[in-house]
Design a protein around this motif. Structure first.
Motif, PDB file in Angstrom:
ATOM      1  N   ALA A   7       0.814  -1.221   0.000  1.00 28.57           N
ATOM      2  CA  ALA A   7       0.000   0.000   0.000  1.00 28.57           C
ATOM      3  C   ALA A   7       0.844   1.266   0.000  1.00 28.57           C
ATOM      4  CB  ALA A   7      -0.926  -0.005   1.213  1.00 28.57           C
ATOM      5  N   SER A   8       2.140   1.137   0.297  1.00 26.56           N
ATOM      6  CA  SER A   8       3.006   2.314   0.330  1.00 26.56           C
ATOM      7  C   SER A   8       3.038   3.034  -1.003  1.00 26.56           C
ATOM      8  CB  SER A   8       4.435   1.908   0.732  1.00 26.56           C
ATOM      9  OG  SER A   8       4.482   1.489   2.070  1.00 26.56           O
ATOM     10  N   ALA A   9       2.805   2.305  -2.076  1.00 26.52           N
ATOM     11  CA  ALA A   9       2.796   2.933  -3.398  1.00 26.52           C
ATOM     12  C   ALA A   9       1.703   3.991  -3.501  1.00 26.52           C
ATOM     13  CB  ALA A   9       2.606   1.865  -4.480  1.00 26.52           C
ATOM     14  N   GLY A  26      -7.032   1.046  12.644  1.00 31.23           N
ATOM     15  CA  GLY A  26      -6.819  -0.257  13.256  1.00 31.23           C
ATOM     16  C   GLY A  26      -5.598  -0.996  12.752  1.00 31.23           C
ATOM     17  N   SER A  27      -5.227  -0.783  11.484  1.00 23.73           N
ATOM     18  CA  SER A  27      -4.056  -1.489  10.961  1.00 23.73           C
ATOM     19  C   SER A  27      -2.778  -1.047  11.668  1.00 23.73           C
ATOM     20  CB  SER A  27      -3.930  -1.270   9.448  1.00 23.73           C
ATOM     21  OG  SER A  27      -3.771   0.114   9.147  1.00 23.73           O
ATOM     22  N   ASP A  39      -7.448  -4.992   6.920  1.00 20.44           N
ATOM     23  CA  ASP A  39      -7.633  -3.837   6.048  1.00 20.44           C
ATOM     24  C   ASP A  39      -6.647  -2.724   6.393  1.00 20.44           C
ATOM     25  OD1 ASP A  39      -9.732  -5.140   4.835  1.00 20.44           O
ATOM     26  OD2 ASP A  39     -11.216  -4.322   6.209  1.00 20.44           O
ATOM     27  N   VAL A  40      -6.043  -2.153   5.369  1.00 17.84           N
ATOM     28  CA  VAL A  40      -5.124  -1.029   5.522  1.00 17.84           C
ATOM     29  C   VAL A  40      -5.813   0.233   5.021  1.00 17.84           C
ATOM     30  CG1 VAL A  40      -2.936  -0.027   4.762  1.00 17.84           C
ATOM     31  CG2 VAL A  40      -3.066  -2.464   5.324  1.00 17.84           C
ATOM     32  N   ASP A  41      -6.001   1.207   5.896  1.00 16.69           N
ATOM     33  CA  ASP A  41      -6.646   2.461   5.529  1.00 16.69           C
ATOM     34  C   ASP A  41      -5.624   3.586   5.463  1.00 16.69           C
ATOM     35  OD1 ASP A  41      -9.138   1.219   5.486  1.00 16.69           O
ATOM     36  OD2 ASP A  41      -9.508   1.619   7.606  1.00 16.69           O
ATOM     37  N   ILE A  42      -5.886   4.535   4.566  1.00 15.90           N
ATOM     38  CA  ILE A  42      -4.978   5.658   4.343  1.00 15.90           C
ATOM     39  C   ILE A  42      -5.741   6.967   4.516  1.00 15.90           C
ATOM     40  CG2 ILE A  42      -3.554   6.833   2.610  1.00 15.90           C
ATOM     41  CD1 ILE A  42      -3.076   4.000   1.383  1.00 15.90           C
ATOM     42  N   ALA A  43      -5.121   7.916   5.212  1.00 19.80           N
ATOM     43  CA  ALA A  43      -5.678   9.262   5.345  1.00 19.80           C
ATOM     44  C   ALA A  43      -4.762  10.223   4.608  1.00 19.80           C
ATOM     45  CB  ALA A  43      -5.800   9.659   6.816  1.00 19.80           C
ATOM     46  N   ILE A  75      -5.812  -5.001  -5.374  1.00 19.70           N
ATOM     47  CA  ILE A  75      -6.185  -4.810  -3.971  1.00 19.70           C
ATOM     48  C   ILE A  75      -6.816  -3.427  -3.819  1.00 19.70           C
ATOM     49  CG2 ILE A  75      -5.353  -4.701  -1.579  1.00 19.70           C
ATOM     50  CD1 ILE A  75      -3.092  -6.543  -2.354  1.00 19.70           C
ATOM     51  N   SER A  76      -7.846  -3.337  -2.999  1.00 23.02           N
ATOM     52  CA  SER A  76      -8.530  -2.056  -2.797  1.00 23.02           C
ATOM     53  C   SER A  76      -8.147  -1.461  -1.448  1.00 23.02           C
ATOM     54  CB  SER A  76     -10.048  -2.240  -2.873  1.00 23.02           C
ATOM     55  OG  SER A  76     -10.501  -3.157  -1.905  1.00 23.02           O
ATOM     56  N   TYR A  77      -8.010  -0.140  -1.429  1.00 25.04           N
ATOM     57  CA  TYR A  77      -7.663   0.585  -0.206  1.00 25.04           C
ATOM     58  C   TYR A  77      -8.590   1.790  -0.051  1.00 25.04           C
ATOM     59  CZ  TYR A  77      -3.293  -2.048  -0.640  1.00 25.04           C
ATOM     60  OH  TYR A  77      -2.363  -3.060  -0.767  1.00 25.04           O
ATOM     61  N   GLU A  78      -9.089   1.976   1.163  1.00 24.71           N
ATOM     62  CA  GLU A  78      -9.891   3.158   1.436  1.00 24.71           C
ATOM     63  C   GLU A  78      -8.952   4.337   1.694  1.00 24.71           C
ATOM     64  OE1 GLU A  78     -12.901   2.866   4.385  1.00 24.71           O
ATOM     65  OE2 GLU A  78     -13.956   1.205   3.395  1.00 24.71           O
TER      66      GLU A  78
END
Length: 395
Positions: A7-9, A26-27, A39-43, A75-78
């Motif tokens: 997900a760092s990309a 939570g991750s 699940d990995v979430d990004i703000a 893969i999907s990320y919020e």
């Protein structure tokens, strides 16, 4: 770090376009604790339209809240824009959401300090509210004033107790006191939202402590059909919950303690699916018989293998023992038949042989035939059945 590595990309691409972006929620908490990450979430400081422009492959799942689902290499990320929330008018939802460019403003609106930690793509932590220290102490502490956090969203009280169960943490004194004072606000929360938290609570390793907290904080009094069941819920904490493997088994075990007059009505009031309600009530029905005696062929046959095994786990939880799953499986496998379709004869055969018209007698005869075969008193063959019909004066 593997989930974060992929997900760092997303974060790096947002940063290349001049925006801030971090892993949150939570991750990050579970990474610090050492739990498996789902699940990995990004703000991000990028606005929703800016996120969608940067990532053509996306789904706008919650633009009013600033959330875009970014699809990256399967893969999907919020990805959610930093935001502030106005006053909560109904103890559930903010009256207005404002997008901001400040990470700290975004983190300060979150529920608990352990969930208000951000992490860079390089693994550096941004922890403005002492979340890492709270995790180290295994303490559940609200971000800021707990009275305000629970008035904003009363479901946070259930989430706090749920985390006691799933993480093995404890409530801070002021958080616990605030829950006791504001428990009544739970009536403003949709039962579907409460049910999600409640089922997670029932399946956590710390479910015993969580059930005691429900009773101690009076939260139980605002759960459908449990209003006067505080003592029973507390008593359920004494069961051997670690043998339970599904939400259906957990519900059955809890209801065994609560003893509702109508379990079906209670479960439907919780807005559980019809399939789940049917499974739970089937376990309870089987449990009544199983507590009276050991397994017998007819009970196994009528309940089916899946319900029988689930019931065995509930019985073991009640008795403080380990379930004998292999024993139940072996007994079930040895049954002469496992359903009516396994009978050597059909209703059509009985009609042809007897020359009678269909009617209640046919269902009664097939039912009795099933019992005779299941209990080993009658061989499952057409010849044996014909002889049995003669003895019953049906031929």
């Amino acid at each position: 770090m593997q989930p974060f590595k992929h997900a760092s990309a997303i974060i790096e691409k947002l940063e290349k376009h001049g925006f801030e972006a971090y892993f949150v929620g939570g991750s990050v908490r579970d990474f610090i604790i050492g739990k498996p990450i789902s699940d990995v979430d990004i703000a991000t400081s990028a606005l929703p339209n800016e996120v969608m422009r940067i990532f053509p492959h996306h789904v706008p799942i919650g633009l009013e809240h600033g959330t875009v689902l970014v699809l990256y290499e399967g893969i999907s990320y919020e990805v959610t824009t930093f935001r502030m929330e106005a006053e909560y008018d109904d103890f559930r939802r903010p009256s207005h959401v404002s997008f901001v460019r400040s990470l700290e403003e975004d983190l300060k609106r979150r529920d608990f300090t352990m969930n208000a930690i951000a992490m860079t793509a390089n693994g550096d932590m941004i922890d403005s509210f002492g979340g890492q220290e709270a995790i180290h102490r295994k303490q559940i502490q609200t971000v800021g004033n707990p009275d305000e956090r629970f008035r904003e969203d009363a479901l946070r009280m259930m989430r706090g107790v749920r985390f006691v169960s799933t993480l093995g943490f404890h409530l801070s004194d002021e958080t616990k006191q605030a829950i006791q004072e504001h428990a009544g606000l739970l009536v403003h929360i949709a039962i579907e939202r409460i049910a999600v938290e409640f089922e997670k609570l029932l399946l956590g390793e710390g479910v015993r402590q969580a059930l005691l907290l429900l009773a101690e904080t009076d939260l139980y009094a605002y759960l459908p059909y449990f209003e006067k069941k505080g003592e029973q819920i507390a008593s359920a904490a004494m069961y051997n919950w670690n043998v339970i493997q599904s939400s259906e088994e957990a519900w059955a075990l809890l209801l065994r303690a609560v003893k509702p007059e109508n379990a079906d009505a209670l479960l439907k009031n919780w807005k559980l699916s019809n399939k789940k309600v049917h499974t739970i009530t089937s376990i309870l029905h089987c449990l009544v018989q199983r507590e009276k005696s050991e397994w017998n062929d007819m009970l196994l046959y009528q309940s089916g293998e899946e319900i029988s095994i689930m019931t065995e786990r509930v019985v073991s939880a009640l008795q403080g023992e380990q379930p004998s799953i292999e024993h139940v499986h072996s007994l079930y496998k040895k049954l002469p038949i496992h359903s009516r379709k396994d009978l050597a004869v059909t209703g059509t055969d009985l009609l042809q042989w007897t020359g009678k018209q269909g009617g209640p007698w046919l269902a009664a005869a097939l039912g009795q035939l099933e019992r005779e075969v299941v209990c080993g008193r009658l061989a499952n063959s057409k010849e044996s059945v014909k002889e049995w019909l003669k003895q019953c004066n049906l031929l």
